[in-house]
Design an enzyme around this catalytic site. Structure first.
Site, PDB file in Angstrom:
ATOM      1  N   ARG A  26       0.969  -0.805  -0.247  1.00 22.79           N
ATOM      2  CA  ARG A  26      -0.014  -0.285  -0.262  1.00 22.79           C
ATOM      3  C   ARG A  26       0.978   1.452  -0.244  1.00 22.79           C
ATOM      4  O   ARG A  26       0.056   2.044   0.747  1.00 22.79           O
ATOM      5  CB  ARG A  26      -0.741  -0.232   1.044  1.00 22.79           C
ATOM      6  CG  ARG A  26      -2.036  -0.819   0.852  1.00 22.79           C
ATOM      7  CD  ARG A  26      -3.279  -0.877   1.993  1.00 22.79           C
ATOM      8  NE  ARG A  26      -4.254  -1.649   2.308  1.00 22.79           N
ATOM      9  CZ  ARG A  26      -4.458  -2.139   3.409  1.00 22.79           C
ATOM     10  NH1 ARG A  26      -3.856  -1.939   4.190  1.00 22.79           N
ATOM     11  NH2 ARG A  26      -5.232  -3.462   3.249  1.00 22.79           N
ATOM     12  N   ARG A  30      -3.190   6.812   0.090  1.00 19.01           N
ATOM     13  CA  ARG A  30      -3.627   8.198   0.896  1.00 19.01           C
ATOM     14  C   ARG A  30      -1.714   8.770   1.898  1.00 19.01           C
ATOM     15  O   ARG A  30      -2.180   9.724   2.634  1.00 19.01           O
ATOM     16  CB  ARG A  30      -4.752   7.697   1.871  1.00 19.01           C
ATOM     17  CG  ARG A  30      -6.214   7.275   1.006  1.00 19.01           C
ATOM     18  CD  ARG A  30      -7.061   7.581   1.831  1.00 19.01           C
ATOM     19  NE  ARG A  30      -7.331   5.800   2.094  1.00 19.01           N
ATOM     20  CZ  ARG A  30      -8.256   4.989   3.003  1.00 19.01           C
ATOM     21  NH1 ARG A  30      -9.049   6.461   3.549  1.00 19.01           N
ATOM     22  NH2 ARG A  30      -8.527   4.620   3.036  1.00 19.01           N
ATOM     23  N   ARG A  39      -5.941  10.547  -6.885  1.00 22.11           N
ATOM     24  CA  ARG A  39      -7.665  10.169  -6.069  1.00 22.11           C
ATOM     25  C   ARG A  39      -8.682  11.611  -6.689  1.00 22.11           C
ATOM     26  O   ARG A  39      -9.984  10.645  -7.188  1.00 22.11           O
ATOM     27  CB  ARG A  39      -7.944   9.978  -5.021  1.00 22.11           C
ATOM     28  CG  ARG A  39      -8.973   9.955  -4.508  1.00 22.11           C
ATOM     29  CD  ARG A  39      -9.872   7.998  -5.088  1.00 22.11           C
ATOM     30  NE  ARG A  39     -10.603   8.496  -4.621  1.00 22.11           N
ATOM     31  CZ  ARG A  39     -11.588   7.043  -3.548  1.00 22.11           C
ATOM     32  NH1 ARG A  39      -9.935   6.585  -2.682  1.00 22.11           N
ATOM     33  NH2 ARG A  39     -12.249   7.148  -2.731  1.00 22.11           N
ATOM     34  N   ASP A  76      -6.405  -3.408  -7.290  1.00 20.04           N
ATOM     35  CA  ASP A  76      -7.246  -3.614  -6.496  1.00 20.04           C
ATOM     36  C   ASP A  76      -7.124  -5.024  -7.064  1.00 20.04           C
ATOM     37  O   ASP A  76      -7.821  -5.377  -7.483  1.00 20.04           O
ATOM     38  CB  ASP A  76      -8.470  -3.030  -6.351  1.00 20.04           C
ATOM     39  CG  ASP A  76      -8.948  -2.837  -4.902  1.00 20.04           C
ATOM     40  OD1 ASP A  76      -9.868  -4.738  -5.154  1.00 20.04           O
ATOM     41  OD2 ASP A  76      -8.913  -2.602  -4.169  1.00 20.04           O
ATOM     42  N   TYR A 153     -14.364 -12.488  -0.807  1.00 18.73           N
ATOM     43  CA  TYR A 153     -15.464 -11.311  -0.781  1.00 18.73           C
ATOM     44  C   TYR A 153     -16.438 -12.435  -2.040  1.00 18.73           C
ATOM     45  O   TYR A 153     -17.630 -11.176  -1.789  1.00 18.73           O
ATOM     46  CB  TYR A 153     -14.712 -10.375  -1.505  1.00 18.73           C
ATOM     47  CG  TYR A 153     -13.653  -9.366  -0.372  1.00 18.73           C
ATOM     48  CD1 TYR A 153     -14.114  -8.892   0.302  1.00 18.73           C
ATOM     49  CD2 TYR A 153     -12.494  -9.992  -0.612  1.00 18.73           C
ATOM     50  CE1 TYR A 153     -13.520  -8.250   0.653  1.00 18.73           C
ATOM     51  CE2 TYR A 153     -11.136  -9.279   0.146  1.00 18.73           C
ATOM     52  CZ  TYR A 153     -12.166  -8.408   1.092  1.00 18.73           C
ATOM     53  OH  TYR A 153     -11.152  -7.397   2.136  1.00 18.73           O
TER      54      TYR A 153
END
Length: 341
Positions: A26, A30, A39, A76, A153
């Site tokens: 990651r 952010r 973004r 992702d 998921y």
């Protein structure tokens, strides 16, 4: 294209390195104001991930801004179920949500094995653009979710602490479970091979929810499918990162992968004994990066003393947390370079 910095690939192959390579899961995200600006321009996470030029831009940011020894393509793990016919949404404060889920044989009939060149072309295009822009500065890592994690998921429809809906299928309908896991595996192998053809220098398989399974279930419902992937990918080194699967380290070490990723709960000395002859990756607790600069340097030094500087890739034990100070991240990266040289 010759790589100017091939530390990661040499470490993955078990070759000697003049210092330990370092990158972070990651790392494109952010923590960086520059990422947040892109973004915002994209309008949403999914728009960013599916716009190759923007995905390439944020992939390269940590190389320029943090000094990591590898880029990892911005994407992702859930692009695979979407490519199989099960779209997802990214909901602020909640994370990924699947409007429809898979529970029956009839649901399986609606899915298909992903065709990367069409279903996931935007990722392959992002890899090609990134490779060109990197111009050989560092290797590019491709990745996919492990079949069991994707299964979670697709059946649960969202994140969960227990994934009890997913686990219920393993006990109540193993035939369905194996059928879905095989479809995911076939899709993942095709996807990773397409990433490699597009330019990925190494690929990582993320089994993010490995730790919710019992050791016995892991042997039945996860490991055989990761083995298929490792056996199929012969073009580049493969890293397997199974978070929470401390009980399966010996078996993971016996897979035909080059690198085994460790989370911060896995003892380093014990892991070296259980996984001989493999490169290890990890495993600093991401929360260490909330500490003082002196404490971060101390923890990095300790980590390097435990792992040694060869057959080792420095990383966190999971993804960097989004509210981490980028200066603390740089401290971590610089300390690895300083203490391993």
């Amino acid at each position: 294209m010759d790589l100017k910095n091939d530390l990661l690939l040499r470490a993955a192959r078990g070759e000697n390195t003049e210092r330990t390579p370092v990158w972070m899961m990651r790392q494109a995200g952010r923590i960086l104001a520059e990422y947040r600006a892109v973004r915002e321009k994209a309008g949403s996470f999914i728009a960013l991930a599916t716009t190759p030029e923007l995905a390439a831009e944020v992939t390269i940011q940590p190389v320029d801004l943090l000094g990591v020894d590898a880029a990892i393509i911005f994407s992702d793990i859930l692009v695979v179920p979407e490519a199989m016919g099960l779209p997802y949404e990214m909901v602020e404060q909640r994370g990924p949500v699947f409007p429809a889920t898979v529970h029956t044989s009839a649901d399986l009939q609606k899915l298909h094995v992903a065709e990367p060149e069409t279903d996931l072309k935007y990722v392959l295009d992002a890899i090609k653009i990134t490779k060109q822009a990197l111009a050989g500065r560092v290797p590019l890592i491709g990745f996919a979710g492990a079949p069991f994690t994707i299964f979670c998921y697709m059946t649960e429809g969202k994140g969960s602490k227990t994934f009890s809906v997913a686990k219920k299928h393993l006990y109540a309908d193993p035939e369905f479970s194996h059928s879905l896991l095989q479809q995911i595996t076939d899709s993942t192998i095709a996807y990773l091979k397409a990433q490699i053809a597009a330019g990925a220098d190494l690929v990582q398989v993320f089994d993010s929810w490995a730790g919710i399974l019992s050791p016995e279930q892991y042997q039945v419902f996860s490991l055989p499918y990761i083995k298929q992937i490792c056996d199929a990918i012969t073009e580049v080194p493969v890293t397997v990162f199974a978070k929470g699967a401390f009980f399966a380290r010996k078996e993971i070490g016996e897979l035909s992968c080059s690198v085994v990723g460790l989370d911060w709960n896995m003892d380093v000395r014990e892991s070296r004994e259980l996984i001989p002859g493999k490169t290890l990756q990890g495993n600093l607790d991401p929360c260490v990066l909330y500490a003082s600069y002196d404490q971060i340097r101390l923890e990095v030094k300790k980590m390097l003393e435990q792992f040694g500087t060869q057959r080792y890739i420095a990383n966190l034990g999971h993804g960097v947390y989004p509210d981490t100070d980028p200066n603390k991240v740089r401290c971590f990266i610089d300390a690895v370079k300083e203490f391993s040289s």
